[in-house]
Design a protein around this motif. Structure first.
Motif, PDB file in Angstrom:
ATOM      1  N   UNK A 173       0.866  -1.183   0.000  1.00  0.00           N
ATOM      2  CA  UNK A 173       0.000   0.000   0.000  1.00  0.00           C
ATOM      3  C   UNK A 173       0.901   1.231   0.000  1.00  0.00           C
ATOM      4  N   UNK A 174       0.438   2.289  -0.623  1.00  0.00           N
ATOM      5  CA  UNK A 174       1.205   3.536  -0.585  1.00  0.00           C
ATOM      6  C   UNK A 174       0.257   4.718  -0.743  1.00  0.00           C
ATOM      7  N   UNK A 175       0.563   5.796  -0.044  1.00  0.00           N
ATOM      8  CA  UNK A 175      -0.258   7.002  -0.200  1.00  0.00           C
ATOM      9  C   UNK A 175       0.625   8.246   0.008  1.00  0.00           C
ATOM     10  N   UNK A 176       0.277   9.287  -0.732  1.00  0.00           N
ATOM     11  CA  UNK A 176       0.982  10.556  -0.629  1.00  0.00           C
ATOM     12  C   UNK A 176       0.463  11.308   0.593  1.00  0.00           C
ATOM     13  N   UNK A 177       1.354  11.876   1.379  1.00  0.00           N
ATOM     14  CA  UNK A 177       0.942  12.630   2.564  1.00  0.00           C
ATOM     15  C   UNK A 177       0.163  13.869   2.127  1.00  0.00           C
ATOM     16  N   UNK A 178      -1.029  14.064   2.646  1.00  0.00           N
ATOM     17  CA  UNK A 178      -1.874  15.171   2.187  1.00  0.00           C
ATOM     18  C   UNK A 178      -1.283  16.555   2.434  1.00  0.00           C
ATOM     19  N   UNK A 179      -0.478  16.691   3.480  1.00  0.00           N
ATOM     20  CA  UNK A 179       0.097  18.011   3.785  1.00  0.00           C
ATOM     21  C   UNK A 179       1.505  18.187   3.217  1.00  0.00           C
ATOM     22  N   UNK A 180       1.999  17.129   2.533  1.00  0.00           N
ATOM     23  CA  UNK A 180       3.344  17.216   1.959  1.00  0.00           C
ATOM     24  C   UNK A 180       3.394  16.350   0.709  1.00  0.00           C
ATOM     25  N   UNK A 181       2.960  16.850  -0.455  1.00  0.00           N
ATOM     26  CA  UNK A 181       2.877  16.047  -1.681  1.00  0.00           C
ATOM     27  C   UNK A 181       4.216  15.531  -2.191  1.00  0.00           C
ATOM     28  N   UNK A 182       5.297  15.974  -1.610  1.00  0.00           N
ATOM     29  CA  UNK A 182       6.599  15.492  -2.020  1.00  0.00           C
ATOM     30  C   UNK A 182       7.030  14.241  -1.242  1.00  0.00           C
ATOM     31  N   UNK A 183       6.218  13.844  -0.268  1.00  0.00           N
ATOM     32  CA  UNK A 183       6.567  12.654   0.519  1.00  0.00           C
ATOM     33  C   UNK A 183       5.393  11.671   0.532  1.00  0.00           C
ATOM     34  N   UNK A 184       5.719  10.398   0.693  1.00  0.00           N
ATOM     35  CA  UNK A 184       4.679   9.360   0.720  1.00  0.00           C
ATOM     36  C   UNK A 184       5.123   8.220   1.622  1.00  0.00           C
ATOM     37  N   UNK A 185       4.127   7.512   2.113  1.00  0.00           N
ATOM     38  CA  UNK A 185       4.385   6.296   2.876  1.00  0.00           C
ATOM     39  C   UNK A 185       4.241   5.090   1.944  1.00  0.00           C
ATOM     40  N   UNK A 186       5.141   4.130   2.114  1.00  0.00           N
ATOM     41  CA  UNK A 186       5.051   2.847   1.412  1.00  0.00           C
ATOM     42  C   UNK A 186       5.026   1.757   2.473  1.00  0.00           C
ATOM     43  N   UNK A 187       4.021   0.892   2.412  1.00  0.00           N
ATOM     44  CA  UNK A 187       3.833  -0.146   3.445  1.00  0.00           C
ATOM     45  C   UNK A 187       3.832  -1.514   2.764  1.00  0.00           C
TER      46      UNK A 187
END
Length: 315
Positions: free
Chosen positions: A95-109
């Protein structure tokens, strides 16, 4: 701000799932302890390798997943193969999603699904083996749910009745009347099913069925299924195409009748021993007349109470 950062770091590090903090170009900024455990690496090693270094070089689905994340802001449940530090290839559901308050960073799980994938492969292998065994034996298996009158079954079951497993499904039991069975035969099967539901006993029946409208012979075996509270919920069983066996049985019966007619017409006495020790012997009409016994009466080479003794052992 510092308190919020500390809380974020605590949740990140203590998450039971592996988590990466990444940026769009594939660099990894941080990896929690669960991620380090899955890959067998330190956080520094994971950061130095980046996304490209962790993925199987032959994995191609991640491009489509990244495009989906860029368009939708996230992707979920994508199976991607990765490489551990020891070189072992393993599947992960990512799963992965872009952080809503920082579009340059994302979590990958990534979740290691090696055991689940192995179990699924074993199940598929067993299903293939079962399908091959059923094909060779002309046996199909089925499961009937009483509440919905729905039936599930194997491909071989459909083939027995002339259905194509790729394009056709199993009709419910009521719709099999006139389609898989003549009305009379369907009524007998229905009566047997109702009797099994009432008594809890399974059944073994040999009936004629229809294969694309042509009559065949089947042997149907069934057993009753109950839920955990002992309530009747359906039945399951097998169907075997025994047309060839029935054909052979009929041929043997006809040959036996022809032989019997021949023996009755030949003008000589003929005795037939029905076992290696001649414990049971029967004769044709001429033999019976010769010895003055009734048709079908048994004679024996030994002293059997139920037989007449007309033959003495050697010597």
């Amino acid at each position: 701000m510092r308190e919020s950062e500390a809380m974020f770091r605590s949740l990140f590090n203590n998450n039971l799932d592996a988590v990466f903090l990444t940026i769009p170009d594939g660099r990894i900024l941080a990896a929690n302890s669960a991620a380090c455990s899955i890959f067998g690496m330190s956080e520094e090693e994971i950061i130095s390798l980046g996304r490209k270094g962790l993925l199987d070089p032959h994995e191609s689905k991640h491009h489509a997943a990244l495009e989906e994340r860029e368009k939708e802001g996230r992707f979920a449940g994508v199976k991607l193969y990765h490489i551990r530090k020891n070189g072992q290839r393993f599947p992960a559901e990512v799963d992965s999603f872009i952080l809503p308050d920082d579009p340059q960073r994302s979590f990958v799980i990534p979740r290691d699904i090696s055991e689940r994938t192995h179990a699924e492969e074993m199940l598929r292998a067993r299903e293939l083996e079962l399908g091959e065994a059923q094909r060779l034996a002309h046996i199909g298996s089925w499961h009937w749910v009483a509440q919905t009158d729905s039936i599930t079954g194997t491909d071989e079951l459909l083939k027995i009745y002339g259905f194509d497993p790729l394009t056709q499904t199993i009709p419910n039991f009521k719709d099999q009347r006139g389609l898989w069975y003549s009305p009379e035969e369907w009524n007998r099967l229905d009566a047997a099913a109702q009797e099994s539901a009432r008594t809890g006993k399974g059944a073994v029946l040999e009936e004629q069925a229809l294969h694309n409208g042509q009559r065949i012979w089947i042997q149907a075996r069934s057993e009753v299924v109950y839920d955990t509270e002992g309530k009747f919920i359906g039945m399951r069983g097998t169907v075997q195409d025994i047309t060839e066996r029935k054909r052979i049985e009929e041929e043997l019966r006809q040959r036996a009748e022809e032989l019997e007619r021949l023996l009755e017409t030949v003008p000589v006495a003929v005795w037939v021993a029905h076992d290696p020790h001649s414990l049971t012997i029967t004769g044709n009409r001429m033999a019976n007349e010769f010895y003055g016994i009734k048709a079908g009466e048994k004679v024996s080479a030994t002293t059997q109470p139920e037989s007449s003794r007309f033959f003495a052992p050697d010597g």
